[in-house]
Design a protein around this motif. Structure first.
Motif, PDB file in Angstrom:
ATOM      1  N   ALA B 169      34.470  33.598  48.112  1.00 48.20           N
ATOM      2  CA  ALA B 169      35.216  33.115  46.303  1.00 48.20           C
ATOM      3  C   ALA B 169      36.428  34.781  46.484  1.00 48.20           C
ATOM      4  O   ALA B 169      37.740  34.598  46.148  1.00 48.20           O
ATOM      5  CB  ALA B 169      34.643  33.287  45.268  1.00 48.20           C
ATOM      6  N   VAL B 170      36.064  35.394  46.475  1.00 45.52           N
ATOM      7  CA  VAL B 170      36.802  36.964  46.423  1.00 45.52           C
ATOM      8  C   VAL B 170      38.045  36.755  47.809  1.00 45.52           C
ATOM      9  O   VAL B 170      39.348  36.833  47.363  1.00 45.52           O
ATOM     10  CB  VAL B 170      35.712  37.884  46.744  1.00 45.52           C
ATOM     11  CG1 VAL B 170      36.858  39.392  46.048  1.00 45.52           C
ATOM     12  CG2 VAL B 170      34.578  37.911  45.430  1.00 45.52           C
ATOM     13  N   ALA B 171      37.356  37.175  48.003  1.00 46.45           N
ATOM     14  CA  ALA B 171      38.784  36.420  49.639  1.00 46.45           C
ATOM     15  C   ALA B 171      39.997  35.861  48.975  1.00 46.45           C
ATOM     16  O   ALA B 171      40.789  35.931  50.083  1.00 46.45           O
ATOM     17  CB  ALA B 171      38.104  36.221  51.438  1.00 46.45           C
ATOM     18  N   HIS B 172      39.614  34.756  48.742  1.00 46.35           N
ATOM     19  CA  HIS B 172      40.794  33.503  48.517  1.00 46.35           C
ATOM     20  C   HIS B 172      41.830  34.337  47.105  1.00 46.35           C
ATOM     21  O   HIS B 172      42.702  33.471  47.561  1.00 46.35           O
ATOM     22  CB  HIS B 172      39.604  32.244  47.902  1.00 46.35           C
ATOM     23  CG  HIS B 172      40.429  31.190  47.477  1.00 46.35           C
ATOM     24  ND1 HIS B 172      41.617  30.413  48.094  1.00 46.35           N
ATOM     25  CD2 HIS B 172      40.630  31.177  45.917  1.00 46.35           C
ATOM     26  CE1 HIS B 172      41.742  30.208  47.018  1.00 46.35           C
ATOM     27  NE2 HIS B 172      41.603  29.783  45.836  1.00 46.35           N
ATOM     28  N   LEU B 173      40.684  34.594  46.416  1.00 44.48           N
ATOM     29  CA  LEU B 173      41.466  35.390  45.064  1.00 44.48           C
ATOM     30  C   LEU B 173      42.159  36.509  45.885  1.00 44.48           C
ATOM     31  O   LEU B 173      43.493  36.883  45.313  1.00 44.48           O
ATOM     32  CB  LEU B 173      40.410  36.054  43.967  1.00 44.48           C
ATOM     33  CG  LEU B 173      39.604  34.575  43.332  1.00 44.48           C
ATOM     34  CD1 LEU B 173      39.602  35.284  42.587  1.00 44.48           C
ATOM     35  CD2 LEU B 173      40.702  33.961  42.784  1.00 44.48           C
ATOM     36  N   ALA B 174      41.816  37.485  46.560  1.00 42.73           N
ATOM     37  CA  ALA B 174      42.382  39.060  47.395  1.00 42.73           C
ATOM     38  C   ALA B 174      43.903  38.104  47.940  1.00 42.73           C
ATOM     39  O   ALA B 174      45.398  38.983  47.788  1.00 42.73           O
ATOM     40  CB  ALA B 174      41.443  39.595  48.093  1.00 42.73           C
ATOM     41  N   GLU B 175      43.004  36.849  48.752  1.00 46.35           N
ATOM     42  CA  GLU B 175      44.843  36.250  49.957  1.00 46.35           C
ATOM     43  C   GLU B 175      45.676  35.925  48.853  1.00 46.35           C
ATOM     44  O   GLU B 175      46.863  35.939  49.333  1.00 46.35           O
ATOM     45  CB  GLU B 175      44.530  35.262  50.461  1.00 46.35           C
ATOM     46  CG  GLU B 175      43.593  35.470  51.621  1.00 46.35           C
ATOM     47  CD  GLU B 175      43.037  34.026  52.430  1.00 46.35           C
ATOM     48  OE1 GLU B 175      43.557  33.328  52.313  1.00 46.35           O
ATOM     49  OE2 GLU B 175      42.024  34.819  53.280  1.00 46.35           O
ATOM     50  N   LYS B 176      45.697  35.393  47.732  1.00 43.25           N
ATOM     51  CA  LYS B 176      46.447  35.004  46.792  1.00 43.25           C
ATOM     52  C   LYS B 176      47.155  36.140  45.919  1.00 43.25           C
ATOM     53  O   LYS B 176      48.443  36.044  45.072  1.00 43.25           O
ATOM     54  CB  LYS B 176      45.963  33.940  46.187  1.00 43.25           C
ATOM     55  CG  LYS B 176      45.194  32.294  45.827  1.00 43.25           C
ATOM     56  CD  LYS B 176      44.906  31.687  45.104  1.00 43.25           C
ATOM     57  CE  LYS B 176      45.971  31.050  44.298  1.00 43.25           C
ATOM     58  NZ  LYS B 176      45.217  29.969  43.129  1.00 43.25           N
ATOM     59  N   GLY B 177      46.187  36.733  46.350  1.00 41.97           N
ATOM     60  CA  GLY B 177      46.986  38.147  45.578  1.00 41.97           C
ATOM     61  C   GLY B 177      46.532  39.247  43.962  1.00 41.97           C
ATOM     62  O   GLY B 177      47.466  40.222  44.731  1.00 41.97           O
ATOM     63  N   HIS B 178      45.463  38.844  44.437  1.00 45.95           N
ATOM     64  CA  HIS B 178      45.066  39.609  43.084  1.00 45.95           C
ATOM     65  C   HIS B 178      44.641  40.731  43.989  1.00 45.95           C
ATOM     66  O   HIS B 178      43.774  41.364  44.472  1.00 45.95           O
ATOM     67  CB  HIS B 178      43.944  38.318  42.224  1.00 45.95           C
ATOM     68  CG  HIS B 178      44.031  36.886  41.964  1.00 45.95           C
ATOM     69  ND1 HIS B 178      44.503  36.726  40.714  1.00 45.95           N
ATOM     70  CD2 HIS B 178      44.341  36.340  42.291  1.00 45.95           C
ATOM     71  CE1 HIS B 178      45.512  35.714  40.383  1.00 45.95           C
ATOM     72  NE2 HIS B 178      44.573  35.351  41.467  1.00 45.95           N
ATOM     73  N   ARG B 179      44.249  42.115  42.427  1.00 48.57           N
ATOM     74  CA  ARG B 179      43.829  43.127  42.651  1.00 48.57           C
ATOM     75  C   ARG B 179      42.761  43.134  41.856  1.00 48.57           C
ATOM     76  O   ARG B 179      42.211  44.707  41.798  1.00 48.57           O
ATOM     77  CB  ARG B 179      44.739  44.501  43.273  1.00 48.57           C
ATOM     78  CG  ARG B 179      45.813  44.018  44.324  1.00 48.57           C
ATOM     79  CD  ARG B 179      44.826  43.697  45.626  1.00 48.57           C
ATOM     80  NE  ARG B 179      45.047  43.812  46.967  1.00 48.57           N
ATOM     81  CZ  ARG B 179      45.360  42.695  47.499  1.00 48.57           C
ATOM     82  NH1 ARG B 179      44.125  41.774  46.677  1.00 48.57           N
ATOM     83  NH2 ARG B 179      45.545  42.637  48.679  1.00 48.57           N
ATOM     84  N   ALA B 180      43.002  42.565  41.106  1.00 51.94           N
ATOM     85  CA  ALA B 180      41.878  42.729  39.530  1.00 51.94           C
ATOM     86  C   ALA B 180      41.089  41.861  39.610  1.00 51.94           C
ATOM     87  O   ALA B 180      41.678  41.019  38.645  1.00 51.94           O
ATOM     88  CB  ALA B 180      42.851  43.382  38.323  1.00 51.94           C
ATOM     89  N   ILE B 181      39.727  41.798  39.708  1.00 49.94           N
ATOM     90  CA  ILE B 181      38.888  40.637  39.815  1.00 49.94           C
ATOM     91  C   ILE B 181      37.565  40.750  39.160  1.00 49.94           C
ATOM     92  O   ILE B 181      37.449  41.813  39.347  1.00 49.94           O
ATOM     93  CB  ILE B 181      38.875  39.870  41.552  1.00 49.94           C
ATOM     94  CG1 ILE B 181      40.017  40.244  42.270  1.00 49.94           C
ATOM     95  CG2 ILE B 181      37.673  38.932  41.253  1.00 49.94           C
ATOM     96  CD1 ILE B 181      39.635  39.717  43.560  1.00 49.94           C
ATOM     97  N   ALA B 182      37.855  40.515  38.229  1.00 48.68           N
ATOM     98  CA  ALA B 182      36.357  40.487  37.633  1.00 48.68           C
ATOM     99  C   ALA B 182      35.861  39.508  37.348  1.00 48.68           C
ATOM    100  O   ALA B 182      35.787  38.710  38.316  1.00 48.68           O
ATOM    101  CB  ALA B 182      37.433  40.185  36.014  1.00 48.68           C
TER     102      ALA B 182
END
Lengths: 329, 329
Positions: B169-182
DNA sequence: GTGAAAGCGCTAACAA
DNA sequence: TTGTTAGCGCTTTCAC
């Protein structure tokens, strides 16, 4: 594996009569305070648990009640079960849930099993076409029928009065300009199937919208039927809106729309039945017929624990919940 | 109100011994065919039902099992209960459901009541911080723990292995460009709270995203906490995406987003936990962590009916379900 | 204040 | 093949 701890075993252990133990544990006044405390301590140490079956045998009523539902995944039934479970907990009743899948054999068997364990009562959504609790010849259980009225049964029944809501749904769609409004509901084996269809038609008439017999679908009240009919409606494209006449059908119809990539709040307007939380979140909010589930559940428990509730019909009014849907765009 | 029909009353009625009736009804071979049929007919006419409690008294095991859940509205639990109810039905077990509301007192009482009725076994989601079934000194019931592992208890446990899914899930969000993940999850009183948080952090590290301690929230695993933390996250605007670490929290967080009018699939990306049907329909499809509920339920029943299941931990792998979300636009 | 007996519905074990 | 007895755990009733 230690032996089962009984009042007799405690009595032996303490060198007294099992009757003294019984009295001590049930707080009978005429037991010496020290005796009582000794017994209670020993019972706790040994992990004594009262044997419910023994009491039942002595004619005591069980604290068990049953709940018969088609399934428990549909949020309508889930919320009903949840509320009822809490109400039972509050009355220290234990709740046995049987899922019937709307199948007569399962219903019959569930009632039989509940009878065997001497359940105090049962709340049931009768299976379509069954004779309901009539099959219970000797009815020590009090029966409450939910949502549907089955056969000639003289049990108290809790129904949803959705006439106004259904007519309101049609009026709402008519106001939005729809003139080809479809309907999917239960067939005439169900009293609710008949009445809802009648309400829908009354709504059409009142709104001055012509009835299109080819857009009226009835069948068994399952999600599968809902989905199937919905695909049919979307396929031939004759209807521009649709009203659902049942919680399962509503979910089925909705899922078919979503699968087909058609918004239920778009140009094609769906009016659902029941109000699971997520209806508010679908495409800007799905307009639907809200049913006061929690009130139904409380009434059900109230009737079930009542000494001998008259076989009355209790109606709870449904209400149309209008939601904005997708912003026009 | 007629008298209760028992084998003795049938025997009197037929002028024979109650033992003959007993044998006839249970299909004992050494009963004259005509006797047997006469008895069976009379029993049916009179509406005889076997008295389960009497058998229990004789040491026979009940066909009753318990299920302890925090609630049954959350679709995860509802589907679990549904599957388990069907599995029980298939084994002619009766299912008593107790809702604990994740409250220790309710759990204790539910276990006590199940003990009293001599339940054969119980499947339970242990309340956070409780000692679980340890409070059952004499344990005639077989216990299966679900989802959470409680205390030092030596009962078989069914857990969800969500490490890879959470990291995914984190990897997926990171790939979408997110850098501030809660992250919102259960606190450390729960073994799953600890492990999920660890997986989330491992995911951050692996994806090369800096951990922001102020964006890590833990608490009791309820929808309320999920909603509350989510409002906080949305309020201060520091995060651009969020991962949920629990089914209740997920629903709560989602409802807070919807109430705030923020799309969970929009620029702010939510990854849910659990996969209720409607997640697929929210804003073009919500990416979430899918849990094999039905398999969990079947394993639970299997373990519960097993003679003496070893206190093993059974893990079922969760999987990240990536959904498109709103089309970019 | 405590104990002994009986009985709830059923079946295993023995008797006829 | 059918009947009699006993006992599962508990409480009510009556005795002490």
């Amino acid at each position: 594996m230690s032996e089962r701890v009984t009042i007799k075993s405690i009595a032996r252990d303490l060198g007294i009569s099992h009757m003294t133990v019984s009295r001590a544990l049930s707080g009978h006044p005429s037991v010496l305070k020290e005796t009582r405390e000794a017994v209670q301590n020993r019972a706790r140490e040994l992990g004594y648990v009262k044997h419910a079956a023994a009491n039942v045998m002595r004619g005591q009523t069980t604290r068990i009640v049953g709940l018969l539902l088609p399934n428990i995944v549909n949020e309508f039934y889930a919320r009903f079960a949840n509320t009822m479970a809490l109400a039972c907990e509050a009355q220290s009743l234990q709740l046995i849930i049987h899922l019937t899948g709307d199948e007569a054999g399962a219903e019959r068997q569930a009632l039989a099993r509940l009878n065997e364990v001497q359940a105090q009562g049962v709340v049931m959504v009768p299976v379509p076409g069954s004779d309901g609790a009539m099959t219970l010849k000797p009815r020590p259980m009090s029966v409450v029928q939910l949502i549907r009225q089955s056969g000639a049964d003289a049990a108290p029944t809790i129904l949803v009065d959705d006439d106004q809501a259904l007519q309101g749904a049609v009026a709402h769609l008519a106001e939005k300009g729809h003139r080809a409004i479809a309907y999917i509901g239960a067939d005439s084996r169900l009293s609710s199937g008949q009445s809802r269809l009648a309400s829908f038609r009354a709504g059409l008439e009142r709104a001055g919208v012509a009835e299109r017999p080819e857009l009226l679908f009835t069948g068994t009240p399952t999600a599968e039927i809902g989905a199937q009919r919905m695909r049919q409606v979307l396929g031939d494209g004759a209807a521009t809106a649709l009203v659902c006449g049942g919680v399962e059908i509503s979910n089925g119809a909705l899922s078919a729309m979503m699968a087909a990539g058609v918004s239920p709040t778009g140009p094609f307007d769906l009016v659902g039945y029941g109000d699971p939380s997520f209806y508010a979140w679908i495409g800007g909010g799905l307009t639907t017929i809200g049913v006061p589930v929690e009130r139904l559940a409380h009434k059900a428990v109230e009737l079930m624990v009542a000494a001998s509730p008259p076989p009355r019909i209790h109606r709870f009014e449904a209400a149309l919940i209008v939601r904005p849907g997708s912003p026009p765009g």
